[in-house]
Design an enzyme around this catalytic site. Structure first.
Site: not given
Ligand code: CO
Length: 250
Positions: A170, A139, A202
């Site tokens: 991210e 993530h 995601h």
């Molecule tokens: Co996210």
């Protein structure tokens, strides 16, 4: 002694992804069969979506409010790392410390070097490959804990696995950094695997989606043949066991 186990997760609005959270929850509940089980969701958006569908969804505060009278309350996040979410959980737990004297907080899945080494072994065993690189999609976070991702690639390098790459959606490193390495190493085939508890939004969209900027399509645009594994880490029994190992250390 009256005991409660509160399992905290971000939650997911993708129903098929929920089985990974459910599997981890079941495994941890089995480690504490004497405890009453409660589930807390940290994402207000996901709580709202679930309630709109007529399902129950509680925040950690709401659950802890209701646990007066328990002698021991174990709060166990399903989060992969220390980070912004974990900091918030820790603050909430601290705020209830006086009201619930037997309150303890568990660590995330990847809380130290041993956990990273354990996960490296688990992933290598779960995904046997020949002539195919593995690209893990984490993530990523602005939090200092983001360093777990590049550290995890180093753990794999130190085990002699130079064909596993770790990127984040991210945080850092991103997919551009991964592509640079794949090109430099002459990679022609890659298996994409989410390094996330669930294969939710995601994994389905940023990793394997149809948009030109999905990781799959960006790799294919570089002439790399891609296979996608659409299952979260929580579905792996060895990962469930690692959560339980943490729980037993409390
Ligand atoms: Co996210």
């Amino acid at each position: 002694m009256k005991q409660a186990l509160v399992i905290v997760s971000f939650g997911t609005s993708v129903p098929a992804a929920r089985k990974s959270i459910d599997a981890v929850t079941r495994a941890m509940a089995a480690c504490m069969p004497e405890a009453d089980l409660f589930l807390a969701l940290t994402s207000p958006t996901i709580r709202r979506k679930l309630r709109a569908r007529g399902e129950q969804a509680f925040s950690l505060e709401e659950i802890l409010e209701a646990l007066a009278g328990y002698d021991r309350v174990v709060v166990q996040p399903t989060h992969l790392l220390y980070g912004i979410e974990y900091d918030r959980i820790r603050e909430t737990v601290a705020a209830f410390a006086r009201r619930l004297p037997g309150l303890v907080l568990g660590t995330p899945l990847l809380a130290g070097t041993e956990d990273l080494q354990a996960l490296a072994g688990i992933l290598l065993e779960a995904h046997p490959r020949s002539g195919e690189a593995m690209v893990l999609m984490g993530h990523g976070t602005e939090h200092f804990a983001n360093l777990v991702y590049p550290a995890f690639q180093t753990v794999l390098r130190l085990r002699g696995c130079s064909d596993v790459y770790v990127g984040t959606v991210e945080g850092w490193p991103g997919i551009g950094d991964v592509i640079d390495q794949l090109k430099a190493d002459g990679v022609k085939k890659a298996l994409l695997v989410p390094m996330m508890l669930v294969a939710g939004d995601h994994a389905c969209n940023d990793m394997a989606g149809l948009e030109p900027d999905s990781w799959k399509n960006q790799l294919e645009a570089q002439g790399i043949a891609v296979r996608c594994h659409l299952e979260g880490l929580g579905s792996l029994e060895a990962v469930q066991a690692l959560y339980c190992r943490h729980l037993r250390m409390l």
